[in-house]
Scaffold this motif. Sequence first.
Motif, PDB file in Angstrom:
ATOM      1  N   ARG A 191       1.028  -1.091  -0.028  1.00  0.00           N
ATOM      2  CA  ARG A 191       0.005  -0.056  -0.116  1.00  0.00           C
ATOM      3  C   ARG A 191       0.748   1.288   0.039  1.00  0.00           C
ATOM      4  NH1 ARG A 191      -4.440   0.786   4.369  1.00  0.00           N
ATOM      5  NH2 ARG A 191      -5.387  -0.909   3.368  1.00  0.00           N
ATOM      6  N   ASP A 192       1.816   1.126   0.981  1.00  0.00           N
ATOM      7  CA  ASP A 192       2.837   2.398   1.095  1.00  0.00           C
ATOM      8  C   ASP A 192       3.416   2.855  -0.283  1.00  0.00           C
ATOM      9  OD1 ASP A 192       4.503   4.317   2.586  1.00  0.00           O
ATOM     10  OD2 ASP A 192       5.833   3.285   1.330  1.00  0.00           O
TER      11      ASP A 192
ATOM     12  N   SER B 189       0.960   4.260  -3.073  1.00  0.00           N
ATOM     13  CA  SER B 189       0.909   5.540  -2.587  1.00  0.00           C
ATOM     14  C   SER B 189       1.933   6.448  -2.974  1.00  0.00           C
ATOM     15  CB  SER B 189       0.409   5.781  -1.057  1.00  0.00           C
ATOM     16  OG  SER B 189       0.170   7.143  -0.660  1.00  0.00           O
ATOM     17  N   ASN B 190       3.215   5.965  -2.670  1.00  0.00           N
ATOM     18  CA  ASN B 190       4.506   6.561  -2.684  1.00  0.00           C
ATOM     19  C   ASN B 190       4.912   6.778  -4.118  1.00  0.00           C
ATOM     20  OD1 ASN B 190       7.830   6.120  -2.817  1.00  0.00           O
ATOM     21  ND2 ASN B 190       7.140   7.462  -1.233  1.00  0.00           N
TER      22      ASN B 190
ATOM     23  N   GLU C 150       2.778   9.767  -5.443  1.00  0.00           N
ATOM     24  CA  GLU C 150       3.422  10.962  -4.797  1.00  0.00           C
ATOM     25  C   GLU C 150       4.360  11.575  -5.389  1.00  0.00           C
ATOM     26  OE1 GLU C 150       3.760  10.421  -0.522  1.00  0.00           O
ATOM     27  OE2 GLU C 150       1.492  10.508  -0.394  1.00  0.00           O
TER      28      GLU C 150
ATOM     29  N   GLU D 201      -2.805  15.061  -1.474  1.00  0.00           N
ATOM     30  CA  GLU D 201      -3.571  14.518  -0.472  1.00  0.00           C
ATOM     31  C   GLU D 201      -4.489  13.509  -0.693  1.00  0.00           C
ATOM     32  OE1 GLU D 201      -5.452  18.177   0.972  1.00  0.00           O
ATOM     33  OE2 GLU D 201      -3.521  18.970   1.620  1.00  0.00           O
ATOM     34  N   GLU D 202      -4.916  13.411  -1.840  1.00  0.00           N
ATOM     35  CA  GLU D 202      -5.930  12.518  -2.159  1.00  0.00           C
ATOM     36  C   GLU D 202      -5.269  11.058  -2.477  1.00  0.00           C
ATOM     37  OE1 GLU D 202      -9.669  10.854  -2.712  1.00  0.00           O
ATOM     38  OE2 GLU D 202      -8.920  12.616  -1.766  1.00  0.00           O
TER      39      GLU D 202
ATOM     40  N   ALA E 168      -3.170   9.238  -1.205  1.00  0.00           N
ATOM     41  CA  ALA E 168      -3.209   8.140  -0.018  1.00  0.00           C
ATOM     42  C   ALA E 168      -4.106   7.527   0.321  1.00  0.00           C
ATOM     43  CB  ALA E 168      -2.698   8.654   1.264  1.00  0.00           C
ATOM     44  N   ASN E 169      -5.474   8.282   0.128  1.00  0.00           N
ATOM     45  CA  ASN E 169      -6.826   7.702   0.302  1.00  0.00           C
ATOM     46  C   ASN E 169      -7.164   6.987  -0.985  1.00  0.00           C
ATOM     47  OD1 ASN E 169      -9.320   7.581   1.812  1.00  0.00           O
ATOM     48  ND2 ASN E 169     -10.343   8.771   0.049  1.00  0.00           N
TER      49      ASN E 169
ATOM     50  N   ALA F  42      -4.834   5.141  -2.818  1.00  0.00           N
ATOM     51  CA  ALA F  42      -4.167   4.070  -2.757  1.00  0.00           C
ATOM     52  C   ALA F  42      -4.732   2.956  -1.740  1.00  0.00           C
ATOM     53  CB  ALA F  42      -2.632   4.427  -2.350  1.00  0.00           C
ATOM     54  N   ARG F  43      -5.242   3.615  -0.662  1.00  0.00           N
ATOM     55  CA  ARG F  43      -5.906   2.760   0.436  1.00  0.00           C
ATOM     56  C   ARG F  43      -7.176   1.922  -0.117  1.00  0.00           C
ATOM     57  NH1 ARG F  43      -9.978   3.456   4.317  1.00  0.00           N
ATOM     58  NH2 ARG F  43      -9.642   2.355   6.311  1.00  0.00           N
TER      59      ARG F  43
ATOM     60  N   HIS G 273      -6.088  -0.716  -2.563  1.00  0.00           N
ATOM     61  CA  HIS G 273      -5.702  -1.880  -1.877  1.00  0.00           C
ATOM     62  C   HIS G 273      -6.521  -2.645  -1.249  1.00  0.00           C
ATOM     63  CE1 HIS G 273      -2.916  -3.652   1.564  1.00  0.00           C
ATOM     64  NE2 HIS G 273      -2.732  -4.095   0.527  1.00  0.00           N
TER      65      HIS G 273
END
Length: 350
Positions: free
Chosen positions: A115-116, A119-120, A123, A203-204, A206-207, A209-210, A213
Amino acid sequence: MINLARKLILMAGKNHHHIWQLLQRGFGEKSHGDHHIWVYEKGNPPKKTVTRKYGAIKFFYGPEGSSADTNITNFENATQSFIQDARKAENGEELDPAILAPIIAHLEMRSMFLRDQISNLGERLLKTLRDYVASEKHAIKLFSSYLNNHPELIDEVLDDNGIQGEHRQIAKAYAAQLMPNATKQGAKEVSKLVGTLFNPLLEEIANTARNAHIKSLESSFAAIDRTNMHLERDYFIHRTNNAQFILPDTTLAFLMKRGASPISQKDDHLEQVLFPISSDTIVVGRARKTAIRDDATINRILANCAFSSFIAKNNCVSLSSLSSRIGRNAKVIKDSELKKMLSFDQLLQL
């Protein structure tokens, strides 16, 4: 007593283990109803905790009773006896790929590392674009290059305004004279608005990606491409008599001709997968007769493939020295590869 039991059940529903607690117990000592483990992190001394607290985050797989959490729990219940039996197996004993392949795919997919990285990566890509546009010099080049590469944009504007014939040629010549200054002014305005344009997107990520996942964990682990890929290996037990294996927080290490990774990718030429199941036992999967590494090398590889920590049964100096290796191979795409994917020169070709 009944109230305590209800509280524990409630906590279990909230605290989702992204590192399978059954696996963790193979690297701990049971005492007073808990399995105690030692956690090793980069730059920190080892610390003692219990498996119910390690690798657990509230609502990691969605709300209490979510489809993803239920699917994972059901899968754990269906395969836990296989793991327990494997821990008792003889050195060199072969294991069933039909059972191991979905277990390995499941462990790859459920991890916090995956997940990281999703997201990463988003970003990093967006920040690279933001930095390009934030530079007025780069922005002018990008806008000018895009307009030069897409002359149809001018034609579309002229068509929308009904400009044809001789007037069209005059308008195009006039636009060509105005374009450099207009591009420069536009680049200035966009550079000023970079924060407003990109920060909400960052900002969006991470959400997003979550949610992606969690969605990927809602269906069966048996009928996916990742599982089919792992079916192609032979699996067997490897035991140690003079060392203690560690469990990285990614739970796996995939070995290639050059390097290792905590996650497999379709185009990787994998030689082996290392899957620690207890402090003295690992499962080794290989597609051909490649040599098994010695126990010290195996632990170094596992430490390299840890994301932020690994666990062990004991606190000892030899394992502490491995903590400096944490994170070395815990990246899906390296920074150097990302730069190649999104170089400024390539953007000018758009």
